[in-house]
Write an enzyme that holds these catalytic residues in place. Structure first.
Site, PDB file in Angstrom:
ATOM      1  N   TYR A 142      -1.890  -9.948  -8.154  1.00 26.06           N
ATOM      2  CA  TYR A 142      -0.570 -10.510  -7.866  1.00 26.06           C
ATOM      3  C   TYR A 142      -0.271 -11.759  -8.702  1.00 26.06           C
ATOM      4  CZ  TYR A 142      -0.397  -7.443  -3.764  1.00 26.06           C
ATOM      5  OH  TYR A 142      -0.380  -6.359  -2.930  1.00 26.06           O
ATOM      6  N   LYS A 193     -13.774  -2.165  -5.528  1.00 30.42           N
ATOM      7  CA  LYS A 193     -13.839  -0.899  -6.266  1.00 30.42           C
ATOM      8  C   LYS A 193     -14.760  -1.082  -7.478  1.00 30.42           C
ATOM      9  CE  LYS A 193     -11.775   2.576  -6.170  1.00 30.42           C
ATOM     10  NZ  LYS A 193     -12.257   3.930  -5.732  1.00 30.42           N
ATOM     11  N   ASP A 226     -11.277   2.223  -0.975  1.00 29.87           N
ATOM     12  CA  ASP A 226     -10.616   3.447  -0.516  1.00 29.87           C
ATOM     13  C   ASP A 226     -11.376   4.082   0.646  1.00 29.87           C
ATOM     14  OD1 ASP A 226     -12.697   3.943  -2.290  1.00 29.87           O
ATOM     15  OD2 ASP A 226     -11.737   5.660  -3.242  1.00 29.87           O
ATOM     16  N   ASP A 250      -4.142  -6.636   1.140  1.00 27.80           N
ATOM     17  CA  ASP A 250      -2.767  -6.342   1.516  1.00 27.80           C
ATOM     18  C   ASP A 250      -2.680  -4.949   2.136  1.00 27.80           C
ATOM     19  OD1 ASP A 250      -0.039  -6.491   1.776  1.00 27.80           O
ATOM     20  OD2 ASP A 250       0.382  -6.696  -0.358  1.00 27.80           O
ATOM     21  N   ASP A 254      -2.676  -3.798   6.508  1.00 24.75           N
ATOM     22  CA  ASP A 254      -1.572  -3.027   7.076  1.00 24.75           C
ATOM     23  C   ASP A 254      -2.085  -1.753   7.740  1.00 24.75           C
ATOM     24  OD1 ASP A 254       0.262  -4.883   6.354  1.00 24.75           O
ATOM     25  OD2 ASP A 254       1.414  -3.615   5.002  1.00 24.75           O
TER      26      ASP A 254
END
Length: 370
Positions: A142, A193, A226, A250, A254
């Site tokens: 970001y 990852k 993941d 992020d 959620d």
């Protein structure tokens, strides 16, 4: 009693409505003599753009920097979809995080017993759920440079976002996660990852070293981000504290939010580094949900996440752990009585308004405080 400065940034959409319910609790605490909060209000997001042409004005930014804590509502909406990228509503929140140095985002995912049936998962998978996601907030994709869209010689456009982390950025967020794990069940899962991203390789190496050298009493496991998302849906209670980077945090927070039944239920805290002289951290507290412009002004908004965010402020910024605990108990008590806003109600179940939910929680809180 020493004055404590709270800077309120209600924002857009349902932000002002849910912030009003927190202000009622603040007024009660002050009147009771339990706190001496001095509040000020500012603009952030789309409303700030309308007033100043920026997502937050320089004057309000200075007020945020001077405050003991910032309470933030929500920003954005279709009205501002076409404004320039640099001044979009969300840019105000990003600037607050950057200028206040808020590198550690704490997002609890707690399933209140009364809402186990409201989750999209089976009740037995989420009942008693208590996860804390610790998200790095000021680095990563970001904020990494270059971040651009360029036109190539052949006329095609190319978009670039850069994932970038340094050793020190990973060290400090890892220490926050391990410290918090010690106050819970002493388990940390680090999500990255490393199989396809060099930043993930470094993240894994640094977190492993910090855990081994400084927190040997805390159990550390590594999980690919993941797979972590899949496990949150498959068997979420296997996790205690999850530490991860800005992008994956992020997304994973959620996912965890929906396990509890509604985004409207979940608070968050964003903390900076301790001040060398005072030990105090800059801090911003906000609900996880967005501005929900489609229900703004209808009285349908759930204020619980905003109220619980204030509870996190009582706990982490002001050391008022007993009051924070009682506020959490008040929320649980109201839900246990079957009171529901629309987002957490079953089909055909009676619902109450934003103001009614806020009033019910305040009444319960008053009883607990005495």
């Amino acid at each position: 009693m020493t004055e404590t400065k709270l800077f309120l940034l209600p924002g857009d959409g349902i932000g002002p409505e849910i912030m009003a319910e927190v202000e009622a609790i603040i007024a009660f605490l002050n009147a009771k003599g339990l706190t001496n909060f001095v509040t000020d209000r500012g603009l952030v997001g789309g409303c700030a753009y309308d007033a100043h042409g920026a997502a937050i004005s320089e004057a309000d930014m200075q007020k945020a920097l001077a405050a003991d804590a910032v309470l933030f509502g929500a920003v954005g909406g279709p009205k501002w979809d076409s404004v320039p990228y640099e001044v979009r509503p969300e840019a105000g929140l990003l600037r607050l995080r950057k200028d206040l140095g808020l590198f550690a985002n704490l997002r609890p995912a707690i399933c209140y017993p009364a809402l186990a049936d409201a989750s999209s998962l089976k009740a037995d998978l989420v009942e008693g759920l208590d996860i804390l996601i610790v998200r790095e907030l000021t680095g990563g994709v970001y904020f990494g440079e270059p971040k651009e869209i360029v036109t190539l010689e052949n006329g095609q456009k190319r978009a670039v976002d850069t994932q970038l982390y340094t050793t020190s950025e990973i060290e400090r967020i890892a220490r926050v996660a391990f410290d918090l794990a010690r106050t819970r069940n002493s388990r940390v899962a680090s999500a990255e990852k490393r199989n396809v991203m060099k930043s993930g390789v470094l993240w894994n190496q640094v977190v492993t070293r910090i855990g081994k050298d400084e927190f040997a009493d805390v159990k550390l496991e590594h999980v690919l981000a993941d797979n972590c998302a899949m496990q949150l849906v498959r068997r979420p209670k296997q996790y205690d504290v999850i530490v991860t980077d800005n992008l994956f945090g992020d997304i994973l927070s959620d996912v965890a939010a929906m396990l509890t039944g509604s985004l409207g239920m979940l608070p968050s805290a964003s903390l900076g580094a301790p001040d060398a002289a005072t030990g105090k951290r800059k801090a911003l507290y906000e609900p996880v949900h967005g501005s929900a412009p489609d229900i703004a002004g209808t009285g349908a908004a759930n204020p619980i996440a905003m109220i619980a965010s204030f509870g996190m402020a009582l706990r982490y910024s002001f050391g008022l752990v007993d009051l924070a605990t009682k506020l959490d108990q008040a929320i649980a008590g109201v839900l246990g009585k079957g009171l529901r806003t629309k987002d957490i109600a079953k089909a055909g179940e009676a619902t109450i308004t934003t103001k009614e939910m806020g009033a019910a929680i305040l009444a319960e809180f008053k009883t607990l405080v005495g």
